[in-house]
Design a protein around this motif. Structure first.
Motif, PDB file in Angstrom:
ATOM      1  N   ALA A 181       0.811  -1.226   0.000  1.00  0.00           N
ATOM      2  CA  ALA A 181       0.000   0.000   0.000  1.00  0.00           C
ATOM      3  C   ALA A 181       0.842   1.271   0.000  1.00  0.00           C
ATOM      4  O   ALA A 181       0.507   2.255  -0.676  1.00  0.00           O
ATOM      5  N   THR A 186      -1.998  -1.353  -5.457  1.00  0.00           N
ATOM      6  CA  THR A 186      -3.154  -2.000  -4.861  1.00  0.00           C
ATOM      7  C   THR A 186      -3.206  -3.463  -5.282  1.00  0.00           C
ATOM      8  O   THR A 186      -2.723  -3.839  -6.353  1.00  0.00           O
ATOM      9  N   THR A 238      -8.185  -1.512  -1.834  1.00  0.00           N
ATOM     10  CA  THR A 238      -7.139  -2.523  -1.841  1.00  0.00           C
ATOM     11  C   THR A 238      -7.444  -3.566  -0.765  1.00  0.00           C
ATOM     12  O   THR A 238      -8.064  -3.262   0.253  1.00  0.00           O
TER      13      THR A 238
END
Length: 251
Positions: A181, A186, A238
């Motif tokens: 991240a 993602t 994500t």
């Protein structure tokens, strides 16, 4: 969604979902390397700028890393990886041969891991990336069969190894999401329910009736979900496992 200038690697690109996805990405302007274990030209001999499909064994680490390196050299950094490569499998816990367990876990889970691992360094250098893995509703619901109602369903539709492999893909996606991240990358998954492809030709009619929307899914249903998660505007999503199953499983 505009994919002009983006470089995508799609595994399992010769299957129904992979074929539809690569075609749609190319139509939207992406430079796409489609790879599959069953067909295509050996990537070692291919010009990836023009070759529509190359052959790749996703369970072989050196081959996966080699294709990623060649793609980056010819087309530029890969900013989209979609792991479609996978095999279906049927077998109950009691009867499943060990060799079949190993085959399914190798392709569906290890193959996904190796492809993800290979693209991470380039995505980190670029400070941007999208990874989309293909999971399955049976990785969440422990299979569609209902042996307490009909023992025959377990024999016809039990798919332990496949479900476990896809549950592993779901879990790995979450780990990747947290790990990557901070680098602008993602990691998400799409978990289809029964999709009308060659893989579901023998899907029991009794189980088709369990789909609340009243139909099997289409490749377009899955492709549209992938394109959404792969888009530049999906940067705040994500670790998600997006269900595309007509309401068979809700979480």
């Amino acid at each position: 969604m505009d994919y002009r200038g983006r470089v995508a690697l799609v595994t399992g690109a010769a299957g129904a979902i992979g074929t539809a996805l690569t075609a749609e990405l190319r139509k939207r302007g992406a430079n796409v390397v489609g790879a599959d274990g069953m067909t295509g030209k050996p990537w070692t001999d291919a010009d990836l700028r023009t070759e529509p499909l190359v052959r790749l064994n996703v369970t072989d680490r050196s081959s996966v890393q080699g294709l990623v390196a060649r793609t980056e050299a010819q087309l530029g950094p890969i900013d989209l990886l979609v792991n479609v490569a996978g095999v279906v499998s049927f077998g109950t816990a009691e009867a499943l041969p060990e060799i079949e367990w190993d085959r399914v876990i190798d392709i569906n889970l290890k193959g996904t891991f190796l492809a993800c691992q290979a693209v991470i360094p380039g995505m980190k250098r670029a400070g941007f990336g999208r990874i989309v893995n293909i999971g399955s509703v049976v990785g969440k619901n422990a299979g569609n069969a209902r042996p307490w109602l009909d023992a025959g369903e377990q024999q016809r539709a039990g798919n332990l190894a496949y479900g476990v492999s896809k549950a592993g893909v779901h879990a790995m996606t979450g780990f990747l999401a947290k790990e990557l991240a901070a680098h602008g990358i993602t990691a998400n998954a799409v978990a289809p329910g029964p999709i009308a492809t060659a893989m579901t030709t023998n899907f029991p009619e009794a189980l088709r009736t369990l789909v609340p929307v009243g139909r099997m899914g289409t490749t377009a249903d899955v492709v549209n979900a992938i394109l959404f998660l792969a888009g530049r505007d999906a940067g705040f999503i994500t670790g998600e496992v997006l269900d595309v199953n007509g309401g068979m499983w809700c979480d």
